[in-house]
Design a protein around this motif. Structure first.
Motif, PDB file in Angstrom:
ATOM      1  N   GLY A   1       0.903   1.363   3.537  1.00  0.00           N
ATOM      2  CA  GLY A   1       0.896   1.207   2.084  1.00  0.00           C
ATOM      3  C   GLY A   1       0.374  -0.144   1.641  1.00  0.00           C
ATOM      4  N   LEU A   2      -0.304  -0.854   2.555  1.00  0.00           N
ATOM      5  CA  LEU A   2      -0.829  -2.186   2.260  1.00  0.00           C
ATOM      6  C   LEU A   2      -2.343  -2.213   2.389  1.00  0.00           C
ATOM      7  N   LEU A   3      -2.994  -3.075   1.626  1.00  0.00           N
ATOM      8  CA  LEU A   3      -4.426  -3.267   1.746  1.00  0.00           C
ATOM      9  C   LEU A   3      -4.747  -3.963   3.071  1.00  0.00           C
ATOM     10  N   PRO A   4      -5.963  -3.799   3.588  1.00  0.00           N
ATOM     11  CA  PRO A   4      -6.330  -4.434   4.857  1.00  0.00           C
ATOM     12  C   PRO A   4      -6.082  -5.939   4.886  1.00  0.00           C
ATOM     13  N   GLU A   5      -6.335  -6.617   3.772  1.00  0.00           N
ATOM     14  CA  GLU A   5      -6.129  -8.065   3.767  1.00  0.00           C
ATOM     15  C   GLU A   5      -4.650  -8.437   3.839  1.00  0.00           C
ATOM     16  N   SER A   6      -3.772  -7.469   3.556  1.00  0.00           N
ATOM     17  CA  SER A   6      -2.338  -7.726   3.649  1.00  0.00           C
ATOM     18  C   SER A   6      -1.772  -7.357   5.015  1.00  0.00           C
TER      19      SER A   6
END
Length: 256
Positions: free
Chosen positions: A100-105
């Protein structure tokens, strides 16, 4: 039943977490229509299958060859959503679907990053909460999960991608038939992506995928389970680079 409002792949894991009553580190809201569907049917197991390179245009254009996927939408008021993608590459896209997180996260850009990332996916979170999970995946991607979740089924990469996907199907069916306590299963089919990269006949890849999904859906139904099917990114085809077609993938939710 189709819901064509804009969704994100990031909403999949929070929706699963909400249903199972576990906490996920994501600010993204779950999908209420899917939660209502799940609570109304109370599936004994949830099986998430990511089909590599299954974008919405390919899903629509090859409807006859992907008949099982379309039938699942029609069956028992199955759900179909159009999802925005978060990456053009498989590993970060799958990590986003599972966290549920973006790749940068989440920082998981390669298979090696899975072993070093401090971010737990829905697989580890559910297993830690006493709800056994399983993964059926290419060997490099499974290594960091050994000892962290209940069931890990690695499949060695190989030139024959049809044989590879057949093994993914077989292991997915096996875990459902042999492990009654498993609550969440994640599998990854790759034939369409390999054929797209190499200029192969996509109808062949679609038909192979269709038959694999037919077999998986049958066993999910026998387990009174729920099937979630999603693409990871748009197909790597020349026409996608020049067209204005939205970079979206189908998200299918069905109880076979």
């Amino acid at each position: 039943m189709s819901f064509m409002q804009s969704l994100s792949q990031l909403q999949i894991a929070p929706t699963v977490a909400d249903f199972f009553g576990v906490h996920l580190t994501s600010r993204v809201h779950p999908v209420e229509q899917i939660l209502k569907f799940m609570h109304a049917r109370n599936p004994q197991v949830v099986v998430l299958v990511v089909i590599d390179s299954l974008d919405f245009k390919l899903y629509s254009d090859f409807a006859d060859d992907l008949a099982v996927l379309h039938e699942l939408v029609k069956r028992d008021d199955g759900l179909l959503f159009e999802c925005e993608t978060v990456s053009n590459h498989t590993t970060p896209a799958i990590a986003s679907i599972l966290t549920g997180l973006l790749p940068e996260s989440h920082g998981i850009l390669t298979s090696e990053d899975v072993g070093t990332s401090k971010v737990n996916s829905i697989l580890e979170i559910l297993d830690d909460d006493g709800k056994p999970t399983a993964v059926v995946l290419e060997t490099a991607g499974t290594k960091p999960l050994v000892g962290r979740i209940s069931y890990v089924f690695p499949v060695d990469d190989r030139e024959d991608i049809i044989e590879y996907d057949a093994l993914i199907k077989t292991h997915t069916i096996s875990v459902l038939q042999k492990h009654e306590k498993v609550r969440f299963v994640f599998s990854h089919l790759r034939a369409i992506d390999r054929f797209a990269h190499r200029g192969g006949d996509l109808r062949v890849a679609a038909r192979v995928t269709n038959e694999n999904m037919r077999a998986i859906a049958k066993v999910v139904g026998e387990r009174n389970g729920m099937l979630v099917i999603c693409g990871d990114h748009e197909a790597h085809l020349k026409d996608r680079k020049t067209s204005q077609w939205k970079k979206t993938v189908p998200l299918i939710v069905s109880c076979p």
